[in-house]
Design a protein around this motif. Structure first.
Motif, short mmCIF file in Angstrom:
data_model
loop_
_atom_site.label_atom_id
_atom_site.label_comp_id
_atom_site.label_asym_id
_atom_site.label_seq_id
_atom_site.Cartn_x
_atom_site.Cartn_y
_atom_site.Cartn_z
N ILE A 186 1.29 6.03 -7.29
CA ILE A 186 0.15 6.78 -7.85
C ILE A 186 0.56 8.24 -8.04
O ILE A 186 0.36 8.82 -9.11
N VAL A 187 1.16 8.79 -7.02
CA VAL A 187 1.51 10.21 -7.08
C VAL A 187 2.55 10.45 -8.17
O VAL A 187 2.45 11.38 -8.96
N ILE A 188 3.54 9.57 -8.22
CA ILE A 188 4.59 9.74 -9.22
C ILE A 188 4.02 9.63 -10.62
O ILE A 188 4.31 10.42 -11.51
N GLN A 221 0.83 -1.20 0.00
CA GLN A 221 0.00 0.00 0.00
C GLN A 221 0.86 1.25 0.00
O GLN A 221 0.61 2.21 -0.74
N ALA A 222 1.90 1.22 0.84
CA ALA A 222 2.80 2.37 0.88
C ALA A 222 3.47 2.57 -0.47
O ALA A 222 3.56 3.69 -0.97
N LEU A 223 3.88 1.47 -1.07
CA LEU A 223 4.54 1.57 -2.37
C LEU A 223 3.60 2.15 -3.42
O LEU A 223 3.96 3.02 -4.21
N ILE A 224 2.33 1.66 -3.39
CA ILE A 224 1.38 2.11 -4.40
C ILE A 224 1.07 3.59 -4.23
O ILE A 224 0.95 4.34 -5.20
N LEU A 225 0.97 4.01 -2.97
CA LEU A 225 0.71 5.43 -2.73
C LEU A 225 1.76 6.28 -3.42
O LEU A 225 1.46 7.26 -4.10
N THR A 226 3.01 5.89 -3.23
CA THR A 226 4.09 6.62 -3.90
C THR A 226 3.92 6.54 -5.41
O THR A 226 4.00 7.55 -6.11
#
Lengths: 802, 152
Positions: free
Chosen positions: B77-79, B70-75
């Protein structure tokens, strides 16, 4: 020993300063450290002769078995003595030869750096360190050969030498690393003990030929011999040093060093003896065709290198003795000849055989040096060259009579007689023609060279004589230890000038007779060889050019295919390659997994969502309306967000919702100003079909990958780490948030930076407007922009601002 | 799930292979969604249990969604949003400058080979790609010869 090498490198760095400060005496000053090192290495000789090899280890990358370890035994000390001793003489000589040359300081830097690298090669015990120093010699020799860098010829030769030797070096690196892996260690002194195991290993042939590729290119063995004569474009001190005593002998050194490890097999003997003999004869034949003194010497060097290679290949007591004697003899006389010829060239302004004559009275010291060296070169008693030749015949006869390869032995013996006779001819060409006979007019009025120019040749020539006369000491101190290094065990050796009326002596007599006949008939011999060469119409040098040209063409053709300039081709190649690579890997490792029942067991919500995603994807792909496409993409994004929400990722879902909304709005706004999607549809059905196939293949691979990944147990160590530390160390209950802003805060900072940069980039793109664009027609835009800033954005536009 | 992701990836690649840069952009959007989805499902999917530490507890108890992906995806998505924004502006500006969004006609950086036939731009008011390419090429040549090096 490390300090000796580093010392030389440090001295190389200081050298330009010294040379600038005392330009007239730089050669003498700079020769002090190499001379000192010669004495220092000589002080080891008695100990080594008594059987005490010295080994020194400085850990470099111990984890990889890479050490700066150095090993001083008979073989390496002999080479070290040659490198430092001849090196010191060469440095003195360069000071005189290149006096007043503006680039002289740089020259000293190069030649001393080369000396350091070369010392590294012969002293290194670690294979990796050896490779590093080996490549350093290639690079420094490139700089030295290309010293006269404003001459295109010189640049070409330097590049050729670099390409040939470093290509061989790369192949050799593969071989040496393989040797280290198979042998279980990277220390040469240890590998020498595992020769028996290595010779039986299935990889033996591969190791042998990979390493020989490096040795053969470096030592200019046929068919890589062509770069050496071209390297004669360098100033004479370079030729004398690199191409007589040192660099070209690096390959010889490597073969000698590995003789106890890899030598003695049939493949070894056959390859080395055959290649060595061909090289020897070819070099000698080519040598007598030349009229330029330096090129004559270059080709005779090839002959000598071939003979040395052959001797290593034969092995056994006689050959190993001969190897050492001949190695020393050649280094002495060839160094002396090169330097002497350089002195002649320097004082008369020409190196052409036909233009020189009667110099004996004008340049007596140089004449003496060249004369002594030429006698050694011709192999006449009591010079070291004579002993070398006698023993060479003993070795080849030995190979013929009891070496198990009679046919080869006889052929090689004949080859040696011919090449030695031709060597005599060249010795005559180098000494008799220029110094005896009638005086000729030379471009410069000839007179004796200054001491700096004749000191080196006379010392080396005298050494050739002295070592021949006092061969007893030589035998005990150097020949026996070197032979022992090569054989891998102590050796009983005995060298002598007079061995009685033996077959080798008769062969020697025959050689001398043949040599005299050939010398007297030289013009006809040369014409004959020229005729043969013209008939063959083959020239390795031109062959090399053809090879390079072909390489460039191949590269251009390949670029033409891969780099077509079409963006979609690049995408296509990347995707196709990735697809094939992943698929091949999965098949190779048997990772294909059938869809498990879990996949079908999903709750109905998941089914519904998946169905929506699929429909929306299809709509986005097939849409011809911009609005439909962007809305479909929005739907996909929103459904993904719903899935996140459903499966315990509320933070992700919220972000996804926000981003997706923004994307739809922004893209819709911009799209209104861009052409319709129907513009530039795929030109025909075929390319559409091809793209579809690639896409579906990629999708299939992703699916397969997912299936196999889902099946695997998930390693939860990291997640558990975060889960347990989140509250205790990060003081937050939302684990995801704590990961982002605490455990991986720097990562998040980087992310913020990326987004900021993207924003700034987008902003400046929108702001950047070419100011002059409207005034200029395409023609004068060309002219003005090339004078001014030349930004590629000077392009007419129709002025619709957003 | 695997099949859904596969379909998304296939669709995005098909879009990426298009001439039309807007479609390429769409492909980019779809591909980043697909990639996030891959990361998410590869981390294991647990229904309805967000990785929140309950009041009073010291760490996550029981079965929970995996917080790391989840933490990875959050990053991610924003990138990918940043990337998309930049790409979008780039396409838009390219259209303004070159009058086309056909990637085949954009040959400024890599001038066409002599035997390649580049279609003319659809808008005659705008610049000819081949001319522009040639002009950039000439400029490079001029510069190089001004610097004294041989362009060949």
């Amino acid at each position: 020993m490390l300090s000796a090498i580093l010392g030389i490198f440090a001295w190389a760095v200081i050298a330009p300063i010294v040379a600038r400060r005392w330009p007239r005496h730089a050669g003498w000053v700079l020769a002090i450290p190499p001379a000192f090192l010669t004495v220092w290495f000589a002080s080891f000789v008695p100990g080594i002769a008594a059987g005490e090899a010295v080994r020194e280890v400085t850990p470099w990358i111990p984890g990889l078995g890479v050490n700066l370890s150095f090993y001083l035994d008979g073989l390496s000390v002999t080479f070290a003595l040659m490198i430092c001793g001849i090196g010191a003489l060469i440095v003195v000589y360069s000071g005189g030869y290149l006096r007043g040359d503006a680039m002289l300081p740089r020259f000293f830097l190069f030649i001393l750096a080369f000396m350091g690298s070369m010392l590294g090669v012969v002293l290194a015990d670690n294979v990796i360190a050896l490779i590093v120093f080996w490549e350093l010699t290639s690079v420094t020799s490139f700089l030295l050969i290309g010293y006269l860098h404003d001459s295109p010829q010189s640049r070409r030769s330097a590049l050729q030498a670099l390409l040939v030797t470093s290509l061989g070096g790369l192949i050799m690196m593969a071989g040496l690393i393989l040797l280290g892996i198979v042998g279980g260690g990277f220390e040469l002194s240890e590998l020498a003990d595992r020769g028996g195991f290595l010779r039986e290993h299935p990889y033996y042939t591969a190791i042998l030929f990979l390493i020989l590729a490096g040795a053969f290119t470096k030592s200019a063995q046929f068919p890589f011999h062509f770069w050496l004569p071209n390297a004669m474009d360098a100033p004479t001190p370079v030729s004398a040093y690199l191409h007589s005593a040192t660099m070209v002998k690096a390959g010889i050194y490597l073969m000698a060093r590995l003789a106890p490890t890899l030598g003695g097999t049939e493949a070894w003997t056959l390859t080395l003896v055959t290649v060595g003999s061909i090289t020897a004869v070819l070099g000698a034949v080519l040598a007598v065709r030349q009229t330029d003194l330096k090129r004559i010497l270059a080709y005779t060097t090839i002959t000598a290198l071939g003979q040395l290679t052959m001797l290593i290949g034969i092995g056994g007591t006689y050959a190993l003795e001969t190897f050492t004697v001949y190695l020393l003899a050649h280094a002495c006389y060839k160094g002396a000849l090169f330097m002497g010829v350089g002195a002649v060239d320097h004082e008369t302004g020409t190196r052409q055989v036909g233009e020189l004559g009667g110099l004996l009275r004008l340049m007596p010291v140089t004449a003496a040096a060249i004369g002594l060296a030429a006698l050694s070169n011709a192999g006449l008693p009591p010079f070291l060259g004579f002993i070398g030749k006698e023993f060479m015949y003993s070795s080849t006869l030995g190979l013929a009579e009891d070496g198990g390869m009679p046919a080869l032995g006889w052929v090689v013996t004949a080859a040696m007689v011919v090449s030695n006779a031709l060597m005599m001819v060249t010795a005559g060409l180098v000494f008799i023609k220029p110094f005896l006979g009638a005086r000729t007019e030379t471009p410069k009025a000839a007179h004796e060279a200054p001491i700096g120019l004749w000191l080196g040749p006379i010392v080396l020539a005298a050494a050739g004589l002295g070592l021949g006369v006092f061969h007893g000491e030589l035998e005990r101190l150097l020949v026996a230890p070197v032979a022992a290094s090569l054989a891998g065990r102590p050796m009983e050796v005995h060298i002598y000038l007079w061995g009685g009326l033996t077959p080798p002596l008769w062969l020697s007599v025959a050689t001398v007779a043949l040599g005299i006949v050939l010398y007297l008939g030289w013009p006809r011999v040369k014409a004959g060889f020229d005729g043969v060469a013209a008939a063959l119409r083959y020239d390795s040098d031109r062959g090399w050019d053809g090879f390079l040209k072909g390489l460039v063409k191949l590269a251009a053709a390949q670029t033409r295919v891969i780099q077509s300039g079409y963006l979609r081709h690049y995408v296509m190649f990347t995707i196709t390659f990735t697809t094939v690579a992943i698929a091949a890997t999965m098949v190779a490792f048997d990772a294909l997994t059938a869809p498990s029942l879990m996949e079908l067991d999903a709750p109905y919500t998941a089914w519904a969502l998946a169905l929506i995603v699929l429909t929306a994807t299809a709509a986005a792909v097939l849409a011809t309306s911009r609005l439909v496409a962007i809305l479909s993409l929005g739907v996909v994004g929103v459904v993904i967000a719903l899935i996140f929400l459903l499966y315990g990722a509320p933070d992700v879902a919220i972000t996804q919702f926000m981003v997706e909304t923004l994307v739809v709005i922004i893209v819709a706004l911009v799209l209104a100003r861009l052409p319709r999607l129907t513009a530039f549809a795929r030109p025909n059905r075929r390319s559409a079909l091809r793209d579809a196939v690639i896409s579906i293949a990629f999708g299939a691979v992703v699916t397969a990958l997912m299936l196999s990944v889902i099946d695997l147990p998930i390693p939860l160590d990291l997640s558990d780490f975060f889960a347990s530390r989140s509250l205790t160390e990060g003081f937050g209950r939302n684990v995801v948030n704590v990961i982002l802003v605490d455990f991986r805060a720097v990562d998040t900072l980087g992310e913020v930076l990326v987004v900021t940069t993207a924003g700034l980039g987008a902003f400046s793109l929108l702001k950047a407007r070419p100011k002059r664009a409207r005034r200029e027609s395409p023609e004068d835009a060309d002219a003005t922009s090339s004078q001014q800033d030349g930004k590629p954005s000077v392009i007419e536009q129709n002025g619709d601002r957003p | 799930m695997a099949f859904t992701v596969g379909a998304m990836a296939a669709g995005s690649v098909y879009l990426l292979l298009s001439h039309n840069l807007v479609r390429v952009l769409f492909g980019l959007i779809l591909l980043s969604n697909a990639a996030n989805f891959v990361i998410f499902s590869a981390g294991g999917m647990v229904e309805g249990a967000p990785p929140l530490i309950a009041k009073g507890a010291r760490d996550l108890a029981g079965v929970h969604a995996n917080p790391l992906p989840q933490a990875l995806i959050l990053t991610a998505i924003v990138i990918s949003f940043g990337l998309l924004a930049f790409a979008l502006v780039l396409v838009y500006r390219t259209y303004q400058e070159l009058g086309t969004i056909d990637s085949d006609r954009m040959r400024l950086a890599e001038p066409p080979y002599d035997d390649q036939d580049i279609p003319e731009p659809e808008n005659p008011h705008r610049i000819h790609v081949r001319d522009a390419a040639r002009r950039v090429g000439n400029r490079v040549d001029n510069r190089m010869s001004a610097n004294g090096s041989d362009p060949a």
